[in-house]
Motif scaffolding. Structure first.
Motif, mmCIF file in Angstrom:
data_model
loop_
_atom_site.group_PDB
_atom_site.id
_atom_site.type_symbol
_atom_site.label_atom_id
_atom_site.label_comp_id
_atom_site.label_asym_id
_atom_site.label_seq_id
_atom_site.Cartn_x
_atom_site.Cartn_y
_atom_site.Cartn_z
ATOM 1 N N HIS A 67 4.021 1.779 -0.872
ATOM 2 C CA HIS A 67 4.911 1.991 -2.017
ATOM 3 C C HIS A 67 4.222 1.724 -3.358
ATOM 4 O O HIS A 67 4.867 1.793 -4.405
ATOM 5 N N LYS A 68 2.946 1.399 -3.303
ATOM 6 C CA LYS A 68 2.158 1.159 -4.526
ATOM 7 C C LYS A 68 2.854 0.139 -5.433
ATOM 8 O O LYS A 68 3.073 0.398 -6.630
ATOM 9 N N ASP A 84 3.615 -2.764 -7.901
ATOM 10 C CA ASP A 84 2.888 -3.238 -9.073
ATOM 11 C C ASP A 84 2.891 -4.759 -9.178
ATOM 12 O O ASP A 84 2.035 -5.345 -9.844
ATOM 13 N N CYS A 108 -2.104 -6.445 -5.439
ATOM 14 C CA CYS A 108 -1.346 -6.451 -6.687
ATOM 15 C C CYS A 108 -1.101 -7.911 -7.076
ATOM 16 O O CYS A 108 -1.272 -8.812 -6.253
ATOM 17 N N ALA A 139 0.821 -1.213 0.000
ATOM 18 C CA ALA A 139 0.000 0.000 0.000
ATOM 19 C C ALA A 139 0.856 1.266 0.000
ATOM 20 O O ALA A 139 0.610 2.199 -0.776
#
Length: 282
Positions: A108-109, A111, A141, A106
């Protein structure tokens, strides 16, 4: 894919995951986040400088020493020859491994998450479960799980097991990204079981509509008959060779999960080849 998260416990399986992540990062120009989670620490946290909060007592002394050791392990892992030339960040978390990994995803987003797993079976699978299973069930992700050492060149086929009905557009976009990186052929797979059986004629139009809807290329359509869906997926991939399995997971919890189980989580436990999953739970 700009950010690839690799949880590590510094095991052989974790290094296998790091190897695959490094290859994907090089081809996709992505950075790697190496994260280690220290389990079992009660009432202990990091201060704003990333150091252990002011400790009290014998347990805190032990935890501070453990933090020093794990930070050095992370530093050594980041300096591994496998990661040479890549942008690598290291993160140390405290507490529950699943929650720690979720926090990093969450914040560091991330992928893509690539993690090593030993898998489990029999009584261990029932009693102990796996942090990997929880990550697979809930991660926001895509997750690729790895047991043995594998290279991108080994992924010549992607077996995408699907019912062709659930909206999996988001997952398909990730599958297409991996297909583009590897040049692999995509194989849509519908497994027939005794209780859920469809003829080739019945599935023909559904396959065509699915392929056209999602703009899939270099793709085959396949129906495989087996006693269970899990066995059908594993046996089809085994017959094909040089594979990665891709399958969405429903993300069910509680009693519903106990009653229905999860094919994706079973595959993560039992497959020896990489398995790519994405939770469809909103």
């Amino acid at each position: 894919m700009k950010t690839i998260l690799v949880p590590t416990d510094f095991s052989e399986q974790a290094r296998n995951a790091t190897k695959l992540a490094a290859e994907i990062a090089r081809r996709g120009n992505a950075k790697i986040l190496l994260v280690n989670v220290i389990e079992g620490a009660r009432n202990f946290s990091f201060n704003t400088m990333g150091e252990g909060a002011e400790p009290v007592g014998e347990e805190a002394f032990y935890i501070n020493k453990l933090i020093e050791v794990q930070k050095q392990h992370l530093k050594d892992s980041a300096a591994d020859e496998l990661l040479k030339g890549l942008t690598v960040e290291t993160i140390l978390e405290m507490g529950n491994p699943y929650q720690g990994i979720s926090n990093v995803i969450a914040e560091h987003k991330a992928d893509l998450l690539i993690m090593g797993t030993q898998g489990s079976s029999g009584l261990d699978e029932i009693l102990i479960g796996s942090n990997t299973e929880k990550v697979v069930r809930y991660a926001k992700c895509p997750v690729i799980t790895v047991k043995d050492e594998v290279s991108l060149s080994d992924i010549q086929n992607i077996v995408y097991a699907t019912d062709l009905t659930t909206d999996q557009s988001k997952f398909i976009s990730h599958i297409k990204s991996i297909q583009a990186l590897t040049g692999a052929k995509l194989h849509l797979l519908k497994v027939n079981t005794p209780n859920h059986f469809y003829t080739q004629r019945q599935m023909k139009d559904k396959f065509k509509k699915f392929i056209d809807q999602h703009g899939l290329e270099e793709v085959t359509v396949n129906i495989y008959n087996e006693a269970t869906e899990e066995d059908g997926i594993l046996y089809f991939a085994e017959d094909l060779g040089s594979c990665m399995i891709a399958i969405a997971t429903h993300g069910r919890t509680g009693l519903l999960h106990l009653l229905t189980g999860s094919i994706a989580e079973d595959l993560v436990n039992h497959a020896t080849i990489p398995v790519m999953t994405l939770s469809m739970k909103k």
